[in-house]
Design a protein around this motif. Structure first.
Motif, PDB file in Angstrom:
ATOM      1  N   GLU A 101       0.828  -1.200   0.000  1.00 56.97           N
ATOM      2  CA  GLU A 101       0.000   0.000   0.000  1.00 56.97           C
ATOM      3  C   GLU A 101       0.864   1.251   0.000  1.00 56.97           C
ATOM      4  O   GLU A 101       1.832   1.358   0.756  1.00 56.97           O
ATOM      5  N   ALA A 115      -0.652   2.378  -5.582  1.00 56.33           N
ATOM      6  CA  ALA A 115      -1.383   1.211  -5.077  1.00 56.33           C
ATOM      7  C   ALA A 115      -2.004   1.581  -3.735  1.00 56.33           C
ATOM      8  O   ALA A 115      -1.296   1.777  -2.750  1.00 56.33           O
ATOM      9  N   GLU A 116      -3.322   1.695  -3.706  1.00 54.44           N
ATOM     10  CA  GLU A 116      -3.988   2.162  -2.487  1.00 54.44           C
ATOM     11  C   GLU A 116      -4.501   1.030  -1.609  1.00 54.44           C
ATOM     12  O   GLU A 116      -4.245   1.003  -0.409  1.00 54.44           O
ATOM     13  N   THR A 117      -5.261   0.106  -2.192  1.00 54.98           N
ATOM     14  CA  THR A 117      -5.938  -0.908  -1.378  1.00 54.98           C
ATOM     15  C   THR A 117      -5.891  -2.255  -2.077  1.00 54.98           C
ATOM     16  O   THR A 117      -6.222  -2.355  -3.260  1.00 54.98           O
ATOM     17  N   ARG A 118      -5.493  -3.289  -1.343  1.00 58.58           N
ATOM     18  CA  ARG A 118      -5.545  -4.652  -1.869  1.00 58.58           C
ATOM     19  C   ARG A 118      -6.859  -5.292  -1.443  1.00 58.58           C
ATOM     20  O   ARG A 118      -7.269  -5.195  -0.278  1.00 58.58           O
ATOM     21  N   TRP A 124      -6.231  -4.812  -6.893  1.00 61.03           N
ATOM     22  CA  TRP A 124      -5.839  -3.588  -6.198  1.00 61.03           C
ATOM     23  C   TRP A 124      -6.664  -2.410  -6.697  1.00 61.03           C
ATOM     24  O   TRP A 124      -7.065  -2.378  -7.862  1.00 61.03           O
TER      25      TRP A 124
END
Length: 342
Positions: A101, A115-118, A124
């Motif tokens: 993140e 890349a913010e949230t998995r 993502w």
């Protein structure tokens, strides 16, 4: 139902790597609930429909949603598949184990993604900073997201930017083409209109989830990816009038069909619709909105082969695909088509 019931053997030479030229010269397999299969051409379509019937097309436009980039020394691939908001897209990521993140991915041409949230499915949320619309950034740095069964056999090229769009494409947002409509040309539409066949459009932004294999052993355990769609009130009213007048609504492509069925109540009335749909159609489903389907030939064990089996019957579709393979039909996105009239 067991997923392996929808399996079949397809010789790889039947996978089309380029579309037919001209588009409406592709072959068309006519399939009814019973009787012989009819080996036809897409150009025969006007003679197969009745005055007053309506063809429903998806006017989504494919964006160049395939990105290749780096994070440090790691190579990262991303396929955008669903818009979150103006600057964020959910994406399937290759080499995702090298992402955390907040990491920045350099996609070239001045385009970066954060890349913010998995998510639980491994995808993502990527945020694209800057003032330019994301669509502009993609035109600069992205490639057309050809299906893996084509991209694995040849590189994407400039011709695909034209070949992988339908003549109806006007609303940006798809990462896969509504491929049944790739067969249509202005000349064919003119011939259909001369026959008295009507045309309507709706919008379903096709996601990359359409190519994901069904990994579950049973259809009840498979989770569909959601896609955004819209049918306006005027279109819904005209389609309801067609059916009320005793004519047929024919979906062009499984994307049009899925949105129509999502917008239709148990009373058979098509209503305005705007939002996500994750409808999963398998044998036993009772169709509410459509009277037929024009569609290409689909992958073994795919949700789309399950859909056509729900419409026509599994044994009938297994026989139809066997006929298509034995008679040299071309399969998948750039392949030939079928007209299914239950």
């Amino acid at each position: 139902m067991r997923v392996d019931l929808f399996d079949f053997e397809l010789p790889p030479e039947h996978i089309a790597l380029r579309p037919a030229k001209p588009r409406d010269s592709a072959r068309l397999l006519g399939v009814g609930r019973e009787g012989v299969f009819r080996d036809l051409s897409v150009r025969d379509l006007p003679s197969l429909l009745e005055p007053g019937d309506v063809l429903v097309f998806n006017d989504t436009r494919v964006i160049p949603a395939q990105l290749e980039g780096t994070r440090g020394e790691a190579r990262i691939g991303a396929t955008l598949h669903k818009r979150v908001d103006l600057r964020r897209w959910q994406a399937f990521v290759r080499n995702a184990k090298r992402l955390g993140e907040g990491n920045v991915i350099e996609f070239g041409a001045g385009v970066t993604g954060i890349a913010e949230t998995r998510h639980a499915d491994g995808s993502w949320t990527l945020m694209f900073p800057g003032d330019e619309p994301v669509e502009v950034l993609l035109e600069r740095a992205g490639r057309m997201p050809l299906p893996p069964y084509i991209a694995g056999k040849r590189p994407t090229d400039e011709q695909d930017r034209t070949d992988y769009q339908t003549m109806f494409a006007s609303k940006d947002g798809a990462v896969a083409a509504p491929t049944a409509a790739l067969h249509f040309t202005p000349e064919l539409i003119e011939a259909l209109a001369g026959r008295g066949v009507k045309s309507e459009t709706l919008t379903l932004h096709v996601g990359a989830g359409t190519f994901l294999p069904v990994k579950a052993d049973d259809t009840t355990d498979h989770a569909m990816h959601a896609e955004w769609g819209r049918i306006d009130a005027e279109t819904a009213d005209r389609l309801n009038a067609v059916r009320a007048g005793g004519n047929r609504v024919i979906a062009v492509g499984t994307t049009s069909l899925r949105l129509l069925e999502s917008a239709t109540g148990a009373d058979g009335v098509i209503r305005p619709f705007e939002g996500d749909t994750a409808i999963f159609i398998t044998p036993g489903y009772k169709f509410r909105a459509i009277d037929g389907l024009m569609t290409n030939f689909h992958l073994p064990k795919s949700t789309l082969f399950m859909l056509v089996s729900a419409l026509m019957g599994l044994e009938r579709m297994q026989a139809a695909y066997g006929h298509a393979i034995a008679n040299g039909y071309r399969f998948y996105s750039y392949g030939d088509s079928s007209l299914l009239l239950p």
